[in-house]
Write an enzyme that holds these catalytic residues in place. Structure first.
Site, PDB file in Angstrom:
ATOM      1  CE  LYS A  13      40.391   6.485  47.824  1.00  0.00           C
ATOM      2  NZ  LYS A  13      39.059   6.703  48.086  1.00  0.00           N
ATOM      3  NE  ARG A  88      33.884   6.176  50.343  1.00  0.00           N
ATOM      4  CZ  ARG A  88      33.753   6.551  49.197  1.00  0.00           C
ATOM      5  NH1 ARG A  88      32.547   6.858  48.783  1.00  0.00           N
ATOM      6  NH2 ARG A  88      34.812   6.965  48.353  1.00  0.00           N
ATOM      7  NE  ARG A 122      43.343  16.372  40.322  1.00  0.00           N
ATOM      8  CZ  ARG A 122      42.734  15.422  41.120  1.00  0.00           C
ATOM      9  NH1 ARG A 122      41.143  15.239  40.941  1.00  0.00           N
ATOM     10  NH2 ARG A 122      43.325  14.492  41.845  1.00  0.00           N
ATOM     11  NE  ARG A 155      35.839  18.008  38.427  1.00  0.00           N
ATOM     12  CZ  ARG A 155      36.147  16.803  38.548  1.00  0.00           C
ATOM     13  NH1 ARG A 155      36.689  16.145  37.738  1.00  0.00           N
ATOM     14  NH2 ARG A 155      35.599  16.420  39.775  1.00  0.00           N
ATOM     15  NE  ARG A 166      35.596  16.078  46.791  1.00  0.00           N
ATOM     16  CZ  ARG A 166      36.401  16.095  45.775  1.00  0.00           C
ATOM     17  NH1 ARG A 166      37.045  17.128  45.056  1.00  0.00           N
ATOM     18  NH2 ARG A 166      36.820  14.851  45.170  1.00  0.00           N
TER      19      ARG A 166
END
Ligand SMILES: [Zn+2]
Length: 214
Positions: A13, A88, A122, A155, A166
């Site tokens: 996004k 949200r 990542r 991470r 998530r």
């Protein structure tokens, strides 16, 4: 043009918003950034937000609404904006319909497996913060930063089981928002299942939806 961007974490996004923001010369308003700035500047609202965030609670709708509403009233938003991270919740969406006319909500969609791979690959340098991807942007030497020779680490919030969670939380929370906006005829679904080299395929879908908006 007043645009909202929706989509799960890792769908890209922020990247797409950045491209559109340049193209149409309107600012991207990120609610995450608004929070951080309000906290840093120690405004009244910032102090409230900090107390929620530091106790691990969600910032209540009325506070978020107040913050976004006042930001969108600033001068640089008068020709339009791209809003990221809002609404949200359904009450936030309802409030938005009252204080700003939204032209379209770009709803970026990609399969969970694709998002899992994007985020799960990542790696971040623990010294300089540079970001790599095991497949898409690999370092010259595995596990070592090209720029500073720091160690590349994954991470905690980018580990597979955490991403999965998530994504689940995202769906549970924002599905009602997407349903609400869809009923209002504002949703434009964008297929974001393309690698970053083919970003133009994603942007051109957005342009098609935006071309008839002033
Ligand atoms: Zn580094």
């Amino acid at each position: 043009m007043n645009i909202v961007v929706l989509g799960p974490p890792g769908v890209g996004k922020g990247t797409y918003a950045g491209v559109l923001s340049k193209k149409y010369d309107i600012p991207t308003i990120s609610v995450g950034d608004l929070f951080r700035r309000a906290i840093k500047n120690q405004t009244e609202l910032g102090k409230k937000i900090k107390s929620y965030v530091s106790s691990g609670n969600l910032v209540p709708d009325e506070t978020v609404i107040e913050l976004v509403k006042s930001r969108l009233e600033e001068d640089d938003c008068k020709n339009g904006f791209i809003l990221d991270g809002y609404p949200r919740t359904v009450p936030q969406a309802q409030a938005m319909m009252k204080f700003k006319k939204i032209d379209v909500a770009l709803n970026f969609i990609a399969p969970d497996e694709v998002i899992m791979e994007r985020i799960g690959g990542r790696r971040t340098c623990n010294k300089c913060g540079a970001i790599y991807h095991t497949k898409n942007v690999p370092p010259t030497i595995e596990g070592i930063c090209d720029q500073c020779s720091g160690r590349l680490v994954q991470r905690a919030d980018e580990k597979p089981e955490v991403i999965k969670n998530r994504l689940e939380v995202y769906r549970e929370k924002t599905q009602p928002v997407a349903d609400y906006l869809r009923k209002k005829g504002l949703i434009a679904d964008i297929d974001a299942n393309y690698p970053i080299e083919e970003i133009e395929k994603i942007i051109s879908q957005c342009k098609k939806h935006l071309q008839n908006i002033k």
